[in-house]
Motif scaffolding. Structure first.
Motif, mmCIF file in Angstrom:
data_model
loop_
_atom_site.group_PDB
_atom_site.id
_atom_site.type_symbol
_atom_site.label_atom_id
_atom_site.label_comp_id
_atom_site.label_asym_id
_atom_site.label_seq_id
_atom_site.Cartn_x
_atom_site.Cartn_y
_atom_site.Cartn_z
ATOM 1 N N LEU A 102 88.179 123.068 -1.357
ATOM 2 C CA LEU A 102 86.994 122.298 -1.720
ATOM 3 C C LEU A 102 85.847 122.630 -0.781
ATOM 4 O O LEU A 102 86.049 122.842 0.412
ATOM 5 C CB LEU A 102 87.285 120.801 -1.655
ATOM 6 N N ASP A 103 84.630 122.666 -1.326
ATOM 7 C CA ASP A 103 83.469 122.866 -0.462
ATOM 8 C C ASP A 103 82.973 121.511 0.043
ATOM 9 O O ASP A 103 83.541 120.458 -0.281
ATOM 10 C CB ASP A 103 82.364 123.629 -1.195
ATOM 11 N N HIS A 104 81.902 121.532 0.828
ATOM 12 C CA HIS A 104 81.432 120.305 1.476
ATOM 13 C C HIS A 104 80.980 119.270 0.455
ATOM 14 O O HIS A 104 81.278 118.069 0.594
ATOM 15 C CB HIS A 104 80.275 120.638 2.423
ATOM 16 N N ALA A 105 80.284 119.697 -0.587
ATOM 17 C CA ALA A 105 79.791 118.754 -1.592
ATOM 18 C C ALA A 105 80.945 118.095 -2.338
ATOM 19 O O ALA A 105 80.926 116.883 -2.588
ATOM 20 C CB ALA A 105 78.859 119.465 -2.567
ATOM 21 N N GLN A 106 81.948 118.869 -2.698
ATOM 22 C CA GLN A 106 83.108 118.305 -3.386
ATOM 23 C C GLN A 106 83.865 117.337 -2.486
ATOM 24 O O GLN A 106 84.313 116.286 -2.934
ATOM 25 C CB GLN A 106 84.036 119.431 -3.835
ATOM 26 N N ARG A 107 83.997 117.682 -1.219
ATOM 27 C CA ARG A 107 84.709 116.811 -0.292
ATOM 28 C C ARG A 107 83.931 115.515 -0.067
ATOM 29 O O ARG A 107 84.527 114.433 0.021
ATOM 30 C CB ARG A 107 84.932 117.554 1.026
ATOM 31 N N SER A 108 82.604 115.612 0.005
ATOM 32 C CA SER A 108 81.782 114.416 0.202
ATOM 33 C C SER A 108 81.838 113.498 -1.010
ATOM 34 O O SER A 108 81.620 112.283 -0.884
ATOM 35 C CB SER A 108 80.325 114.826 0.476
ATOM 36 N N TRP A 109 82.111 114.056 -2.181
ATOM 37 C CA TRP A 109 82.251 113.251 -3.379
ATOM 38 C C TRP A 109 83.477 112.348 -3.292
ATOM 39 O O TRP A 109 83.518 111.275 -3.889
ATOM 40 C CB TRP A 109 82.357 114.168 -4.599
ATOM 41 N N LEU A 110 84.456 112.773 -2.513
ATOM 42 C CA LEU A 110 85.704 112.031 -2.359
ATOM 43 C C LEU A 110 85.751 111.203 -1.086
ATOM 44 O O LEU A 110 86.304 110.105 -1.083
ATOM 45 C CB LEU A 110 86.891 113.010 -2.350
ATOM 46 N N VAL A 111 85.198 111.717 -0.002
ATOM 47 C CA VAL A 111 85.263 111.053 1.305
ATOM 48 C C VAL A 111 83.924 111.240 2.009
ATOM 49 O O VAL A 111 83.502 112.377 2.248
ATOM 50 C CB VAL A 111 86.397 111.638 2.181
ATOM 51 N N SER A 112 83.272 110.148 2.334
ATOM 52 C CA SER A 112 82.010 110.208 3.075
ATOM 53 C C SER A 112 81.715 108.830 3.647
ATOM 54 O O SER A 112 82.320 107.824 3.238
ATOM 55 C CB SER A 112 80.848 110.651 2.168
ATOM 56 N N LEU A 113 80.776 108.767 4.571
ATOM 57 C CA LEU A 113 80.401 107.492 5.172
ATOM 58 C C LEU A 113 79.755 106.583 4.139
ATOM 59 O O LEU A 113 80.039 105.372 4.085
ATOM 60 C CB LEU A 113 79.454 107.731 6.347
ATOM 61 N N ARG A 114 78.901 107.139 3.312
ATOM 62 C CA ARG A 114 78.255 106.345 2.256
ATOM 63 C C ARG A 114 79.297 105.749 1.314
ATOM 64 O O ARG A 114 79.228 104.560 0.962
ATOM 65 C CB ARG A 114 77.281 107.229 1.483
ATOM 66 N N LEU A 115 80.248 106.548 0.906
ATOM 67 C CA LEU A 115 81.289 106.065 0.008
ATOM 68 C C LEU A 115 82.124 104.992 0.685
ATOM 69 O O LEU A 115 82.546 104.015 0.046
ATOM 70 C CB LEU A 115 82.157 107.239 -0.444
ATOM 71 N N SER A 116 82.376 105.142 1.982
ATOM 72 C CA SER A 116 83.171 104.150 2.710
ATOM 73 C C SER A 116 82.510 102.781 2.688
ATOM 74 O O SER A 116 83.181 101.756 2.487
ATOM 75 C CB SER A 116 83.378 104.610 4.156
ATOM 76 N N LEU A 117 81.208 102.743 2.879
ATOM 77 C CA LEU A 117 80.505 101.466 2.873
ATOM 78 C C LEU A 117 80.536 100.833 1.483
ATOM 79 O O LEU A 117 80.704 99.613 1.338
ATOM 80 C CB LEU A 117 79.068 101.669 3.347
ATOM 81 N N HIS A 118 80.365 101.662 0.452
ATOM 82 C CA HIS A 118 80.489 101.150 -0.916
ATOM 83 C C HIS A 118 81.900 100.613 -1.160
ATOM 84 O O HIS A 118 82.078 99.567 -1.802
ATOM 85 C CB HIS A 118 80.172 102.263 -1.918
ATOM 86 N N LYS A 119 82.884 101.331 -0.683
ATOM 87 C CA LYS A 119 84.283 100.953 -0.918
ATOM 88 C C LYS A 119 84.576 99.579 -0.334
ATOM 89 O O LYS A 119 85.286 98.771 -0.950
ATOM 90 C CB LYS A 119 85.201 101.995 -0.291
ATOM 91 N N ILE A 120 84.056 99.309 0.831
ATOM 92 C CA ILE A 120 84.280 98.011 1.465
ATOM 93 C C ILE A 120 83.750 96.889 0.586
ATOM 94 O O ILE A 120 84.437 95.888 0.325
ATOM 95 C CB ILE A 120 83.626 97.983 2.852
ATOM 96 N N GLY A 121 82.525 97.049 0.110
ATOM 97 C CA GLY A 121 81.932 96.012 -0.730
ATOM 98 C C GLY A 121 82.638 95.856 -2.066
ATOM 99 O O GLY A 121 82.843 94.736 -2.550
ATOM 100 N N LEU A 122 83.035 96.969 -2.673
ATOM 101 C CA LEU A 122 83.664 96.915 -3.991
ATOM 102 C C LEU A 122 85.060 96.304 -3.935
ATOM 103 O O LEU A 122 85.446 95.515 -4.807
ATOM 104 C CB LEU A 122 83.719 98.319 -4.589
#
Length: 450
Positions: A102-122
């Motif tokens: 996976l390249d950086h963009a694909q990996r960020s789609w699965l794991v990233s700081l932004r996604l982590s914050l969304h995950k907590i709220g959801l």
């Protein structure tokens, strides 16, 4: 002293950049612990909020028939619209993100700081809705996203890549979520490091220690379910213990298989409905969860910590069909597609299996406590296909050091039985994740190139 020692020591102390890199990693490890603590507090507040909403009066419990489907639809719409990589547990996403192809963009789609914050709220929103979900699996994705963010600040000579950072963050997340540092280490080695060996194993240990210390400083060095009152185990419990392992293995394998089949989709009416009208389908599943919650007086809502602790303490007042209904509620909650973990609900289902076997075989309340712990380890091992992680996490969570061999044997047997039914759930779900194409592939498609 060997002169080579002094030369190496001098070179180590005179190098500034490696110490900066280490400081960055340590800071992010502590930050991971803080974020997990915040996640825990928010999730507990959401659970208490739903309980307060549905227990305000005699008829308040029926509010969930509207509240649970409505909030579930909002959560799924937000997830699909803004963070589709946050759907599901979070562990399959981390497993897939560790793929070096996976390249950086694909990996960020699965794991990233932004996604982590969304995950907590959801996930907290799902608990507020009364769904049967947990926060521990999502914590793996949250921790991996936070630690992975440290890579942008490290020097190329640090020797640390995204793979090592994500594994460290995921393990630190599990350790801080369960307050089980050894379980975090084993989880990293058993579930996340099969693709290649870790080049920075000490990083994982240090991250787990720091994240765990942060959690302990807030919640104290206590186990989730207290300390087991384990009696002197006799041969009379051998038969019931084997039955617990077999039932937990079959039930866990069935649950895992259902999760995989639902993610794959079948040529049936429900799969077509879910594909064409995902929000309506999620509302229907959430309505089923709400009805189950009303039948069980709210016992199946949330992660299941309170019923599990009550079972382990020997004074649970649960309906006879609690285990089956918790199983169905957790399955339906996951089928909605909202961010949802199954770690803690699996422990609750396993505890119910142990209690049911104890009642079936005529085991007394005091002797049933070890069977309940065996059920927790067995069902979790069968569901996740991580027997070593399962028995260590249960052992640390209940301070059941006197049951090490029994928990180990039950987890291994249940995991073996589950393999007759299905393959590893997390790796199967990771292979089914729809990852966006590479940027080079997108640019080469007709109409994309300028």
């Amino acid at each position: 002293m060997d002169p080579e020692f002094w030369r190496k020591l001098g070179a180590e102390l005179s190098s500034v950049r490696p110490w900066i890199d280490r400081g960055i990693v340590l800071a992010y490890a502590a930050l991971t612990g803080l974020i997990v603590v915040g996640f825990t507090l928010l999730a507990e507040a959401a659970t208490h909020g739903f309980a307060a909403l549905t227990q305000a009066s005699v008829y308040a419990k029926y509010i969930s028939l509207l509240w649970t489907p409505a909030l579930t639809v909002v959560l799924l719409w937000w997830t699909r619209r803004f963070v589709p990589g946050a759907m599901g547990s979070g562990i399959p996403q981390v497993v897939r993100a560790l793929d070096d192809n996976l390249d950086h963009a694909q990996r960020s789609w699965l794991v990233s700081l932004r996604l982590s914050l969304h995950k907590i709220g959801l996930v907290s929103g799902g608990l507020l809705a009364g769904l049967s979900i947990g926060r521990e699996g999502p914590t793996v994705q949250v921790g991996a996203g936070v630690m992975g963010h440290a890579r942008r600040w490290l020097s190329p000579q640090s020797g640390l890549d995204s793979h090592d950072l994500m594994v460290a963050g995921a393990a630190a997340g599990i350790a801080a979520a369960f307050n089980t540092p050894l379980g975090g280490v084993i989880f990293a080695l058993e579930q996340l490091s099969r693709r290649r060996s870790m080049s920075q194993s000490s990083l994982v240990i240090v991250s787990i220690v720091l994240a765990g210390l942060v959690a302990v400083s807030v919640f104290g060095n206590e186990t989730y379910f207290g300390r087991l009152r384990v009696q002197a185990l006799s041969w009379s419990l051998l038969g019931p213990g084997l039955l617990v392992a077999l039932v937990a293995g079959l039930a866990g394998g069935l649950f895992s298989r259902l999760m995989i089949v639902c993610a794959q989709g079948l040529p049936d009416r429900f799969s077509r409905w879910r594909s064409l009208y995902p929000l309506r389908f999620a509302a229907a599943c959430a309505l089923g969860v709400a009805i189950i919650g009303i039948v069980t007086q709210g016992a199946t809502a949330g992660a299941g910590y309170a019923p599990t602790r009550a079972l382990l303490e020997g004074h649970a007042d649960l309906p006879g069909v609690y285990t089956v209904l918790k199983f169905c509620a957790t399955w339906l909650s996951s089928w909605t597609g909202v961010p949802a973990g199954v770690f803690a609900p699996s422990l609750a289902i396993g505890a119910g299996i142990g209690q049911d076997v104890a009642l079936l075989t005529g085991v007394g309340p005091e002797a049933a406590i070890p069977l309940i712990a065996l059920g927790m380890a067995g069902f979790l091992a069968a569901t996740t296909q991580g027997p070593i992680t399962a028995f260590i996490i249960v052992m640390e969570m209940v301070a059941g050091n006197a049951m090490v061999l029994s928990l180990m044997a039950c987890a291994l047997l249940a995991s073996g039985v589950a393999r007759l039914v299905t393959r590893s759930m997390y790796f199967e779900l990771a292979a089914l994740l729809p990852v966006p194409p590479r940027r080079t592939e997108m640019a080469s498609e007709p109409g994309n190139a300028r």
